[in-house]
Motif scaffolding. Sequence first.
Motif, short mmCIF file in Angstrom:
data_model
loop_
_atom_site.label_atom_id
_atom_site.label_comp_id
_atom_site.label_asym_id
_atom_site.label_seq_id
_atom_site.Cartn_x
_atom_site.Cartn_y
_atom_site.Cartn_z
N ARG A 138 -96.77 -28.15 67.01
CA ARG A 138 -96.45 -28.54 68.38
C ARG A 138 -97.59 -29.34 69.00
O ARG A 138 -98.72 -29.34 68.52
N GLN A 139 -97.27 -30.02 70.08
CA GLN A 139 -98.30 -30.79 70.79
C GLN A 139 -99.38 -29.86 71.32
O GLN A 139 -99.12 -28.70 71.64
N PRO A 140 -100.63 -30.36 71.41
CA PRO A 140 -101.09 -31.73 71.17
C PRO A 140 -101.66 -31.95 69.76
O PRO A 140 -102.41 -32.89 69.56
N ASN A 141 -101.35 -31.07 68.81
CA ASN A 141 -101.94 -31.17 67.48
C ASN A 141 -101.51 -32.45 66.76
O ASN A 141 -100.39 -32.93 66.92
N ILE A 142 -102.43 -32.98 65.93
CA ILE A 142 -102.16 -34.14 65.09
C ILE A 142 -101.61 -33.62 63.75
O ILE A 142 -102.11 -32.65 63.20
N ILE A 143 -100.58 -34.29 63.23
CA ILE A 143 -99.94 -33.86 61.99
C ILE A 143 -100.42 -34.76 60.85
O ILE A 143 -100.32 -35.99 60.94
N LEU A 144 -100.96 -34.14 59.81
CA LEU A 144 -101.36 -34.87 58.60
C LEU A 144 -100.36 -34.50 57.51
O LEU A 144 -100.44 -33.43 56.89
N ALA A 145 -99.37 -35.35 57.30
CA ALA A 145 -98.29 -35.09 56.34
C ALA A 145 -98.69 -35.63 54.98
O ALA A 145 -98.82 -36.84 54.79
N VAL A 146 -98.89 -34.71 54.02
CA VAL A 146 -99.35 -35.07 52.68
C VAL A 146 -98.14 -35.15 51.75
O VAL A 146 -97.36 -34.20 51.63
N CYS A 147 -97.98 -36.29 51.07
CA CYS A 147 -96.88 -36.50 50.13
C CYS A 147 -97.46 -37.07 48.84
O CYS A 147 -98.41 -37.85 48.86
N VAL B 295 -111.11 -39.08 62.49
CA VAL B 295 -112.09 -38.96 63.58
C VAL B 295 -111.61 -39.75 64.80
O VAL B 295 -111.65 -39.25 65.94
N ALA B 296 -111.15 -40.98 64.59
CA ALA B 296 -110.72 -41.81 65.72
C ALA B 296 -109.51 -41.21 66.42
O ALA B 296 -109.45 -41.15 67.66
N VAL B 297 -108.53 -40.72 65.64
CA VAL B 297 -107.32 -40.16 66.24
C VAL B 297 -107.64 -38.87 66.99
O VAL B 297 -107.14 -38.63 68.10
N LEU B 298 -108.49 -38.01 66.40
CA LEU B 298 -108.82 -36.75 67.06
C LEU B 298 -109.61 -36.99 68.34
O LEU B 298 -109.37 -36.33 69.37
N GLU B 299 -110.54 -37.93 68.33
CA GLU B 299 -111.30 -38.24 69.54
C GLU B 299 -110.38 -38.74 70.65
O GLU B 299 -110.49 -38.33 71.81
N GLU B 300 -109.47 -39.64 70.29
CA GLU B 300 -108.55 -40.17 71.29
C GLU B 300 -107.65 -39.09 71.86
O GLU B 300 -107.40 -39.03 73.06
N SER B 301 -107.18 -38.20 70.99
CA SER B 301 -106.33 -37.11 71.47
C SER B 301 -107.09 -36.17 72.38
O SER B 301 -106.56 -35.69 73.39
N MET B 302 -108.36 -35.91 72.06
CA MET B 302 -109.16 -35.03 72.92
C MET B 302 -109.45 -35.69 74.26
O MET B 302 -109.42 -35.02 75.30
N ARG B 303 -109.70 -36.97 74.24
CA ARG B 303 -109.95 -37.66 75.52
C ARG B 303 -108.71 -37.60 76.42
O ARG B 303 -108.82 -37.42 77.64
N GLN B 304 -107.53 -37.75 75.81
CA GLN B 304 -106.31 -37.66 76.60
C GLN B 304 -106.08 -36.25 77.14
O GLN B 304 -105.41 -36.07 78.16
N ARG C 197 -105.14 -20.52 77.94
CA ARG C 197 -104.50 -21.55 77.12
C ARG C 197 -105.02 -22.92 77.51
O ARG C 197 -104.79 -23.40 78.61
N LEU C 198 -105.73 -23.57 76.57
CA LEU C 198 -106.28 -24.89 76.82
C LEU C 198 -105.71 -25.86 75.78
O LEU C 198 -105.58 -25.52 74.61
N PRO C 199 -105.39 -27.08 76.19
CA PRO C 199 -104.79 -28.05 75.26
C PRO C 199 -105.85 -28.69 74.37
O PRO C 199 -106.24 -29.84 74.56
N LEU C 200 -106.36 -27.97 73.39
CA LEU C 200 -107.38 -28.49 72.49
C LEU C 200 -106.72 -28.83 71.15
O LEU C 200 -106.27 -27.95 70.44
N PRO C 201 -106.65 -30.11 70.79
CA PRO C 201 -105.90 -30.51 69.59
C PRO C 201 -106.67 -30.24 68.31
O PRO C 201 -107.90 -30.21 68.28
N SER C 202 -105.93 -30.05 67.24
CA SER C 202 -106.45 -29.95 65.88
C SER C 202 -105.61 -30.83 64.98
O SER C 202 -104.52 -31.27 65.34
N ILE C 203 -106.11 -31.05 63.77
CA ILE C 203 -105.36 -31.80 62.75
C ILE C 203 -104.74 -30.79 61.80
O ILE C 203 -105.46 -30.06 61.11
N VAL D 117 -106.52 -27.63 60.13
CA VAL D 117 -105.81 -26.38 59.84
C VAL D 117 -105.03 -26.59 58.55
O VAL D 117 -104.17 -27.48 58.48
N ASP D 118 -105.35 -25.79 57.53
CA ASP D 118 -104.64 -25.84 56.26
C ASP D 118 -103.58 -24.74 56.25
O ASP D 118 -103.90 -23.56 56.44
#
Length: 531
Positions: A198-207, A312-321, A59-65, A168-169
Motif C-alpha cells: 500500500r501507499q506510500p511504499n515503493i514496489i520493486l517487482a522482480v521478474c 536512492v532517487a525514487v526513495l528520496e523523492e517519495s520521502m520529500r513528498q 502512524r507516519l507516512p514513511l515509505p520503504s521499498i 522489505v524482503d
Amino acid sequence: MAGRLAAAPAPVGLAGRRFIAAASMRYYMPGGPLKKLASGRLLMSLLGSLGHILRAGLRLPLPSIVVIGSQSSGKSSVLEAIVGQEFLPKGSNMVTRRPIELTLINTPNAGDAYGEFPQLGLDRIRDFRRIQRTLYDLNMSVSEAECVSDKPIELRIYSPHVPDLRLVDLPGYIQVVNRKQPPALRQRIRDLCETYLRQPNIILAVCAADVDLANSEALKASRRNDPLGVRTIGVITKVDMAEPADAVHMLTQNDYPLHLGYIGVVCRPVREKAGRGPHEVVLSEAQYFGRHPEFQQPRVQIGVGTLRQKLVAVLEESMRQSLSSLVDAVRSELEETRYQIKVQYNDERVSPESYMAESLDVLKQRFKAFQQQFGKPQLRAEVQRWLESQVMNVCAELYWSHPAARELSSHVTRSRAAGLWADASARVSQAAAAASSVVTALLAADTAKEQQGPRLGRPPDAGKEARAPSEPARPAGEWSEGDDAYWGHQLDRASALLTKSGVGRWTTQMVVDLIMGNVEAMVDDEPFTHH
C-alpha cells in the motif's frame, strides 16, 4: 515498521508521548534538520531517530521499498547484489517465512561492513555468515503448520559500500501448489504482501527473464495496488538466460508499462564461449553487457549500479513528498503531548528519577490488583470446574453409553423407594463377598483355559483383557448380587480414572500460565512497552 504502517495505529499513552516529544523536538525546531533535508542520508537519520514514534503507535507516512517476486525469481540475489554481501538464508524448501525489514546505512568513514539486529540486541556483527544463520533461525522459528508469519525481522547493515535505503524482503509468491505448499499458504502469502504494497511504499517487482511477463505474479500484485504504475520499478533478473534482443525487448516493451521503467541485472558470473572454440570465459555483469551492443541503446537501463541509483532517487523523492504530512503529524502529536504533560504533571519538570518512581508505582499497583483478583477461592473454583468436566467425561465413558445403565437407574430408584438404604453397610459387605467369589471363579476358569490351551483360530491372549466381574446371566428384570459387584467395579474404575487424570499437574500448570500471562501483560503495557 513498514508493515505496521498499513495496520490501525495503537493508542499512544503519556509515556509514549514523552518519547515522541524527545525524538521529534530537535527535528521540528526552527532550523532543525527537518527544514533542510536534502539527501538520503539525512532522511535515513530522521527515520532512525523517529523509530520510537513508530513503536509508540503513531502512524507516519514513511515509505520503504518493498521487494516482491515469485519463488526462484532472483529476489535474494538482487538484494545481495545491492548490499555486496551474501547474507540471506538459502534452502531447498521455503526459507523466507517472515518479512525482513532491511535498513542500509552508508558509513563513509567506517572500515568493514557489519550488521545489527535491534530486536535481539545483537550489535556489530561483522561475520555475514553469522547474520545468515541468524536470519535462517528466525525464519525457521515459524512452525510448519503456520509456515508464514507477519512478525517482521529488523536488520540494519552499515557499510561504506551501500546506499542509504529502506527495503522489505517478503516471502516469494507460489506459482505451483503442491503437498508442502497448499492453496491456503498461497493465499496467506498474497495477503501478507498486500499489507506492504500500500501507499506510500515503493514496489520493486522482480521478474526472471526466462518467464513471460504475462505470468509474473509480482507484476499482477503491483497492478492491483498501483494501477497506473507510478510507484513500481520492474527488475528483470537472469538477463543472460535470454537472447540479448529478447532481453532488450522486455526492458523496453509497452505491454506492461511502468512509469519508473524496467532495469535488467545479472547478479551471478556469466559463462560464455570464447569464439568458436570449446573454451568458456567467466564474465562479470559489466563485461557481459559491454560485450553485447544491443544493451547500449539509450532507453535501456541495465546493471546493479543503475538499480542502486534509481532506488536512492525514487526513495528520496517519495520521502520529500511525505514530509508535509510528516510535519503535520509530528506537530499534532507534540501539541497533544504538551497538553497531557501539563494536565498530569502541572508543568512540573519530569526527571529520570521521578519517571522511574512513577513506573515502579504503576507496576506495584498492577501486582496488587492481580493479587486481589486471583486467590485461593478463585483457584478452587477453577479446579472444581475442571473436576466437574472430568467427572462428566468419566460418566459418559463408563455409565451413559452402557446398555445396562437404565436397569441400574431403575434399581436405585426402587431401592430408595423401598427404604433399603438403611442397611447400606450390610449390602456393601455382601457385595464385597460376592465380588470376591466371582473373581475367584473367574481366576479358576482362566487357569483351566490356560491348561487346555488356546482354541483353534483364536489368539492365546483373547478374552484375558478383563479380569473384572462381567455382567452375570440372569432373567430379564431381576437384580442379583453379581450386578452389585459389577457396578462396584465400575465405580472403582471411575475413581481410578479421576485419580490418574493429573489434577495436581494441571493445577500447577494453570497457576504458572496465569502468572506468566499476567506478568507479560503488565510489562507489555505502558510505560514498559517503550523500553
